[in-house]
Design a protein around this motif. Structure first.
Motif, PDB file in Angstrom:
ATOM      1  N   THR A 100       0.743  -1.428  -0.171  1.00  0.00           N
ATOM      2  CA  THR A 100       0.142   0.024   0.360  1.00  0.00           C
ATOM      3  C   THR A 100       0.786   1.606  -0.001  1.00  0.00           C
ATOM      4  O   THR A 100      -0.047   1.964  -0.905  1.00  0.00           O
ATOM      5  N   LEU A 101       2.076   1.301   0.699  1.00  0.00           N
ATOM      6  CA  LEU A 101       3.152   2.594   0.910  1.00  0.00           C
ATOM      7  C   LEU A 101       3.817   2.566  -0.925  1.00  0.00           C
ATOM      8  O   LEU A 101       3.771   3.988  -1.013  1.00  0.00           O
ATOM      9  N   ILE A 102       4.015   1.657  -1.096  1.00  0.00           N
ATOM     10  CA  ILE A 102       5.141   1.910  -2.429  1.00  0.00           C
ATOM     11  C   ILE A 102       3.659   2.073  -3.146  1.00  0.00           C
ATOM     12  O   ILE A 102       3.613   3.228  -4.326  1.00  0.00           O
ATOM     13  N   SER A 103       2.521   1.602  -3.160  1.00  0.00           N
ATOM     14  CA  SER A 103       1.104   2.052  -4.473  1.00  0.00           C
ATOM     15  C   SER A 103       0.851   3.249  -4.053  1.00  0.00           C
ATOM     16  O   SER A 103       0.291   4.048  -4.903  1.00  0.00           O
ATOM     17  N   ALA A 104      -0.224   3.222  -3.043  1.00  0.00           N
ATOM     18  CA  ALA A 104      -0.404   4.750  -3.100  1.00  0.00           C
ATOM     19  C   ALA A 104      -0.225   6.150  -3.056  1.00  0.00           C
ATOM     20  O   ALA A 104       0.357   6.938  -3.207  1.00  0.00           O
ATOM     21  N   VAL A 105       0.927   5.534  -1.551  1.00  0.00           N
ATOM     22  CA  VAL A 105       1.806   7.021  -0.776  1.00  0.00           C
ATOM     23  C   VAL A 105       3.239   7.254  -2.314  1.00  0.00           C
ATOM     24  O   VAL A 105       2.661   8.823  -2.304  1.00  0.00           O
ATOM     25  N   LEU A 106       4.064   6.617  -2.104  1.00  0.00           N
ATOM     26  CA  LEU A 106       4.461   6.758  -3.293  1.00  0.00           C
ATOM     27  C   LEU A 106       4.104   7.307  -4.804  1.00  0.00           C
ATOM     28  O   LEU A 106       4.700   8.394  -5.411  1.00  0.00           O
ATOM     29  N   GLY A 165       8.056   0.172 -10.979  1.00  0.00           N
ATOM     30  CA  GLY A 165       9.127  -1.079 -11.739  1.00  0.00           C
ATOM     31  C   GLY A 165       8.475  -1.953 -10.615  1.00  0.00           C
ATOM     32  O   GLY A 165       9.093  -3.300 -10.229  1.00  0.00           O
ATOM     33  N   ILE A 166       8.487  -1.850  -9.102  1.00  0.00           N
ATOM     34  CA  ILE A 166       7.983  -2.511  -8.279  1.00  0.00           C
ATOM     35  C   ILE A 166       6.345  -2.409  -7.394  1.00  0.00           C
ATOM     36  O   ILE A 166       6.007  -3.773  -6.550  1.00  0.00           O
ATOM     37  N   ASN A 167       5.918  -1.213  -8.083  1.00  0.00           N
ATOM     38  CA  ASN A 167       4.461  -1.298  -7.359  1.00  0.00           C
ATOM     39  C   ASN A 167       3.238  -2.730  -8.273  1.00  0.00           C
ATOM     40  O   ASN A 167       3.175  -2.688  -6.832  1.00  0.00           O
ATOM     41  N   ARG A 168       3.677  -3.491  -8.807  1.00  0.00           N
ATOM     42  CA  ARG A 168       2.851  -4.193  -8.840  1.00  0.00           C
ATOM     43  C   ARG A 168       3.189  -5.596  -8.439  1.00  0.00           C
ATOM     44  O   ARG A 168       2.246  -6.237  -7.112  1.00  0.00           O
ATOM     45  N   SER A 169       4.093  -5.988  -8.096  1.00  0.00           N
ATOM     46  CA  SER A 169       4.046  -7.171  -7.015  1.00  0.00           C
ATOM     47  C   SER A 169       4.364  -6.624  -5.684  1.00  0.00           C
ATOM     48  O   SER A 169       3.926  -7.926  -5.035  1.00  0.00           O
TER      49      SER A 169
END
Length: 583
Positions: free
Chosen positions: A94-100, A110-114
């Motif tokens: 959630t942090l990688i997907s939403a906040v970033l 490059g990394i959000n999907r996984s």
């Protein structure tokens, strides 16, 4: 979409001199190709562990909770430890997907999907433990405020355990919608490349009719931002509510106001460590070294360093406050001298070494950017964070107010089997995901290629570097470059007339003869709608055969003629799609 400029000092996020078509091929390769031997070995091991867990769960349900190592004093132990650990692991997605996303960080793409997939699979594992702990798992619906056959029996809304149900279910729902929304353009890409009718049908269904039109992309951007705004509070709320399971009690070591921020920081800390563990393996197995680079690894290690520092400060504050109170009841809490020297000393020091000492190695840049060191340290952090949850629950419960109630906990083979089973289940899901889902968000990666791809950055920052390497004499080089540019770029740059550009484009693609040739339905190509098809027809492009001949030169010419959505044709790989459709 991201801008096409990036400061020269910034390291490229995409390496390997990739083009838009290369990204499509690399992302589609694990799905379209056959699994290698390593995948089958890993899947077999994970499946065996999963089956062991299923057997342990079935034995627990059939026999009762008494098969666990619980006792009258320690009635929460292995199961709740694993529950909190899995919820924490799911935090980084959630942090990688939403906040970033809200902060427009390009390196997340490059990394959000996984990371999002890891979140969902981890929450699945976490949700199993409260259900199993009920003993009568078929009565799990009583945790929800719904009508039931026992009359006016309602849940206790004052209980943080009920808040857990709402928090975890909300977290899972939002994460699942967010993940699936991001997958739509990638599913459509696989759909358009599929040659088998069944595969094409499946990816057509899961892509929800994505056509690649401008309206689709507009809605995609809007929905992504809305979901990111909804998901961002969950980064703080979910593990805060989990911490209330302990902080709202009066048990020494649990009744603490530091728990909410401490749990949130610990969740992000362990979540990023698990992301590192999985992605460093996947970049090798799936040949994604050009998309998961040292930039991603270093940035995630910086987040680990910050959150690890917060966790360490929380440890010190708990240790100091327990000592400063002078209360004898604080002598045996999970962060105390009693814990460090008592029967669970091994668990205490595992926590301190893995979570507070080993991560400090990331202060050194060489270690922070090293793949092997990062993988080893991430494993230690995962172990340390599990021991943190174990210490909080077991050590605090093992020493109560009455010495006569003091006892210890020892897990049984069923406890261990269920935990190993959830790890196996997690990897079974992740390995199947890696074979059937695009593991890289190719549409988003393509949006930053011109700004963060190493070949584009090199050409933009030093345009003459590639050309001057071949020649020996500087003076001759300049003359030859000028001549070469005049010959090659004359039809593209020096001719301003739109008709001349159109003629140049048709010379490369071939002309359409209405008497001999049959026009194709160009709307079958993802990214071409009725308006774009009409524009192409006005130019003289009617067939898949013409579109299939497009190269970078023709893409640039088409962009300069139409003046709309520059880079769209190349990004959606019209030539590759047309080549398949014409056959």
């Amino acid at each position: 979409m991201m801008g096409h400029y990036e400061a020269p000092i910034r390291e490229p996020i995409i390496t390997g001199d990739k083009s838009y078509h290369d990204i499509t091929l690399d992302v589609a390769a694990p799905i379209e190709g056959k699994a290698n031997k390593s995948w089958y070995i890993a899947f077999t091991i994970a499946l065996i562990a999963f089956l062991w867990g299923i057997g342990s769960i079935a034995y627990t349900i059939g026999t009762g909770i008494g098969v666990w190592g619980l006792n009258n004093r320690i009635n929460w132990a292995w199961d709740i430890t694993n529950f909190v650990w899995w919820v924490g692991i799911g935090h980084a997605g959630t942090l990688i997907s939403a906040v970033l996303l809200l902060f427009r960080q390009k390196w997340r793409m490059g990394i959000n999907r996984s990371a999002e997939a890891m979140t969902i699979f981890a929450v699945f594992q976490a949700g199993l433990f409260p259900l199993i702990h009920m003993g009568r798992i078929w009565n799990g619906f009583y945790t929800l405020p719904v009508p039931n056959p026992l009359g006016s029996l309602w849940v206790n809304f004052n209980s943080p355990l009920l808040w857990d149900v709402f928090a975890i279910s909300t977290y899972l729902s939002v994460s699942l919608v967010f993940w699936w929304t991001g997958l739509l353009p990638d599913f459509a890409m696989i759909r358009d490349r599929a040659t088998k009718p069944f595969q094409k049908k499946i990816y057509s269904l899961v892509s929800f009719g994505w056509s690649g039109k401008a309206k689709d992309w507009q809605r995609f951007e809007e929905v992504s931002l809305v979901l990111a705004g909804l998901a961002t509070p969950l980064v703080l709320s979910v593990h805060t509510i989990v911490s209330f399971d302990f902080a709202t009690s009066v048990i020494p070591g649990w009744h603490s106001t530091v728990y909410p921020p401490y749990f949130v920081a610990g969740a992000v800390f362990s979540g990023f460590a698990m992301v590192q563990t999985l992605l460093l393996i996947m970049r090798k197995v799936s040949n994604l070294e050009d998309y998961i680079t040292r930039v991603h690894v270093e940035n995630m290690n910086k987040v680990i360093l910050v959150t690890g520092g917060i966790v360490t400060v929380a440890y010190l504050s708990e240790l100091f406050v327990g000592w400063y109170t002078g209360s004898s009841y604080e002598d045996f809490v999970y962060l105390s001298v009693g814990a460090a020297t008592g029967p669970y000393w091994w668990a205490f020091w595992s926590l301190i070494i893995c979570n507070s000492i080993i991560p400090q190695l990331f202060w050194f840049k060489k270690i922070r950017r090293n793949y092997i060191w990062t993988f080893i340290i991430a494993i230690f952090i995962n172990i340390g964070m599990w021991f943190e949850r174990f210490d909080i629950i077991v050590i605090n419960l093992s020493r109560g107010h009455l010495p006569s109630s003091w006892t210890q906990f020892s897990p049984t083979f069923v406890d261990i089997g269920i935990f190993v089973g959830t790890i196996g289940f997690f990897f079974v899901l992740f390995l199947l995901y890696a074979r059937t889902f695009p593991v890289i968000a190719q549409a988003e990666v393509k949006s930053i290629l011109k700004s963060s791809g190493n070949n584009f950055k090199r050409e933009r920052d030093n345009p003459s570097a590639v050309k001057t390497e071949v020649k020996k004499e500087p003076v001759v080089i300049k003359q030859e470059i000028v001549k070469e540019e005049k010959i090659i770029e004359k039809p593209i740059v020096d001719v301003d007339d739109k008709q001349a550009k159109t003629n140049s484009l048709l010379e490369s693609l071939g002309t359409f003869d209405a008497a001999k040739d049959k026009a194709d339905n160009l709307k079958k190509i993802s990214g071409i709608g009725p308006v774009m098809e009409k524009t192409l027809n006005q130019i003289g492009i009617y067939t898949f055969a013409q579109v299939s001949k497009m190269t970078n030169k023709e893409y640039d010419l088409l962009d300069s003629i139409t003046g709309s959505f520059p880079g769209r044709a190349q990004r959606d790989d019209w030539a590759g799609q047309a080549n398949k459709l014409k056959s």
